[in-house]
Write a protein that holds these residues in place. Structure first.
Motif, PDB file in Angstrom:
ATOM      1  N   ALA A 127      23.122   4.986  15.972  1.00 25.59           N
ATOM      2  CA  ALA A 127      24.006   3.721  15.413  1.00 25.59           C
ATOM      3  C   ALA A 127      24.251   2.874  16.576  1.00 25.59           C
ATOM      4  N   PRO A 128      23.701   1.616  16.633  1.00 29.40           N
ATOM      5  CA  PRO A 128      23.930   0.815  17.949  1.00 29.40           C
ATOM      6  C   PRO A 128      25.578   0.384  17.758  1.00 29.40           C
ATOM      7  N   LEU A 129      26.134   0.345  19.134  1.00 33.43           N
ATOM      8  CA  LEU A 129      27.640   0.152  19.057  1.00 33.43           C
ATOM      9  C   LEU A 129      27.776  -1.220  18.793  1.00 33.43           C
ATOM     10  N   ASP A 130      27.069  -2.244  18.790  1.00 29.81           N
ATOM     11  CA  ASP A 130      27.406  -3.434  18.391  1.00 29.81           C
ATOM     12  C   ASP A 130      27.077  -3.603  16.675  1.00 29.81           C
ATOM     13  N   LEU A 131      26.532  -2.823  16.138  1.00 29.15           N
ATOM     14  CA  LEU A 131      26.280  -2.796  14.554  1.00 29.15           C
ATOM     15  C   LEU A 131      27.359  -1.853  13.981  1.00 29.15           C
ATOM     16  N   ARG A 132      28.165  -1.282  14.514  1.00 26.37           N
ATOM     17  CA  ARG A 132      29.264  -0.085  14.101  1.00 26.37           C
ATOM     18  C   ARG A 132      30.343  -0.928  13.292  1.00 26.37           C
ATOM     19  N   PRO A 133      30.645  -2.115  13.777  1.00 24.90           N
ATOM     20  CA  PRO A 133      31.857  -2.743  13.035  1.00 24.90           C
ATOM     21  C   PRO A 133      31.374  -3.212  11.747  1.00 24.90           C
ATOM     22  N   GLU A 192      19.726  -9.121  21.770  1.00 25.89           N
ATOM     23  CA  GLU A 192      20.382  -8.377  22.648  1.00 25.89           C
ATOM     24  C   GLU A 192      21.729  -7.844  22.191  1.00 25.89           C
ATOM     25  N   GLY A 193      21.747  -7.867  20.997  1.00 29.31           N
ATOM     26  CA  GLY A 193      23.445  -7.316  20.634  1.00 29.31           C
ATOM     27  C   GLY A 193      23.831  -8.221  19.343  1.00 29.31           C
ATOM     28  N   ALA A 194      25.195  -8.426  19.061  1.00 29.85           N
ATOM     29  CA  ALA A 194      25.641  -8.811  17.951  1.00 29.85           C
ATOM     30  C   ALA A 194      26.781  -9.576  18.436  1.00 29.85           C
ATOM     31  N   LEU A 195      27.397 -10.608  17.727  1.00 26.11           N
ATOM     32  CA  LEU A 195      28.462 -11.334  17.728  1.00 26.11           C
ATOM     33  C   LEU A 195      29.436 -11.019  16.459  1.00 26.11           C
TER      34      LEU A 195
END
Length: 304
Positions: A110-116, A261-264
């Protein structure tokens, strides 16, 4: 100190285990912040009462850290919250917030930036999703998902790819649950059905899967296809997910913006309202949901 009858109360927030620990933690975090503000106590003073730093109070009040029952009790006492019912409800929420998240069996993948997003989407009343490139993750078949994930992570071992696929496959189960399921409003560009992912057979089975989901979840899944003629409305360029919750007074809207490269994440009302307006505009110019089954059948014919 006597309880102030006008103090913020968490009694109106329902205890719904199916919403997941993240929602309970976030609702409680916001409540603690409001209680501190109401009591006129600064973060430094609150931190001293639990022998922590101001940064720890910030993490607690944004739901980014686990809540320890003893610390929460001391904070409530400091804020003058003495109602036994309030303390009992908060104790329930602290226990709920400590339970494992739905994604934790897949923690390695589970990608860190997807967990929320993974943590909060089960608590949503309504999810609006825009996807300009691919079928949204909730609606992908296993083989389609594997190809997409492998393309984004070509160096990952097969085991981790399989875990990411399994995680993606379980996300749609929230739409199937019997109690307070979310409604998913998904908008896709028409080019999604022309962009080949894998073999023609993969595309054919993916579109068949979408047709089957619309039949299975007629009141929980609303799918719209945006043609190229939508013009600037569809020129967003990246996926957007807008979450609205059953209890907005405790859980404000959340916006997830996927980047390569991630998420906001955006949660300020002014920001979430702006993205809500963008998505509403897109839904307004996309083909109506009533036309989607016929459009999917047309797309299906192209991959036979």
């Amino acid at each position: 100190m006597a309880a102030d009858p006008k103090a913020p109360s968490i009694l109106g927030f329902p205890h719904r285990p199916e919403w997941g620990p993240a929602a309970h933690r976030k609702a409680l975090a916001g409540h603690l912040r409001r209680c501190r503000d109401h009591a006129g106590i600064g973060a430094r003073q609150a931190a001293r009462c639990i022998h922590a730093s101001e940064a720890s109070i910030s993490r607690i009040e944004t739901g980014r850290t686990a809540l320890k029952p003893a610390e929460v009790e001391r904070l409530l006492d400091t804020y003058g919250i003495s109602d036994p019912l309030e303390h009992a409800r908060i104790a329930d929420l602290v226990r709920e917030a400590a339970k494992p998240e739905a994604w934790q069996p897949y923690a390695n993948a589970a990608p860190l930036d997807l967990r929320p997003l993974l943590g909060m989407e089960p608590a949503a009343r309504r999810i609006i999703s825009y996807e300009p490139q691919l079928v949204p993750g909730w609606l992908q078949t296993e083989e389609y998902a594997e190809i997409v994930i492998r393309a984004v992570h070509p160096t990952k071992p097969a085991g981790e790819i399989a875990e990411r696929v399994a995680l993606r496959m379980q996300r749609i189960e929230m739409l199937r649950r019997a109690v307070s399921p979310p409604i998913l409003l998904a908008v896709m560009d028409s080019e999604v059905f022309r962009r080949r992912v894998g073999t023609p057979g993969v595309m054919y089975r993916q579109i068949k899967h979408l047709i089957a989901l619309l039949e299975e979840l007629p009141y929980r899944l609303n799918l719209q296809i945006a043609p190229l003629t939508v013009g600037a409305a569809g020129a967003i360029g990246h996926p957007i997910v807008h979450l609205r919750f059953f209890t907005p007074e405790y859980l404000p809207d959340m916006v997830y913006l996927e980047q390569y490269e991630g998420a906001l994440y955006r949660e300020k009302p002014s920001e979430s309202e702006r993205y809500q307006a963008i998505l509403n505009n897109l839904c307004g110019v996309a083909n109506p949901a009533e036309q989607t089954p016929a459009l999917l059948e047309q797309a299906l014919a192209a991959w036979r």
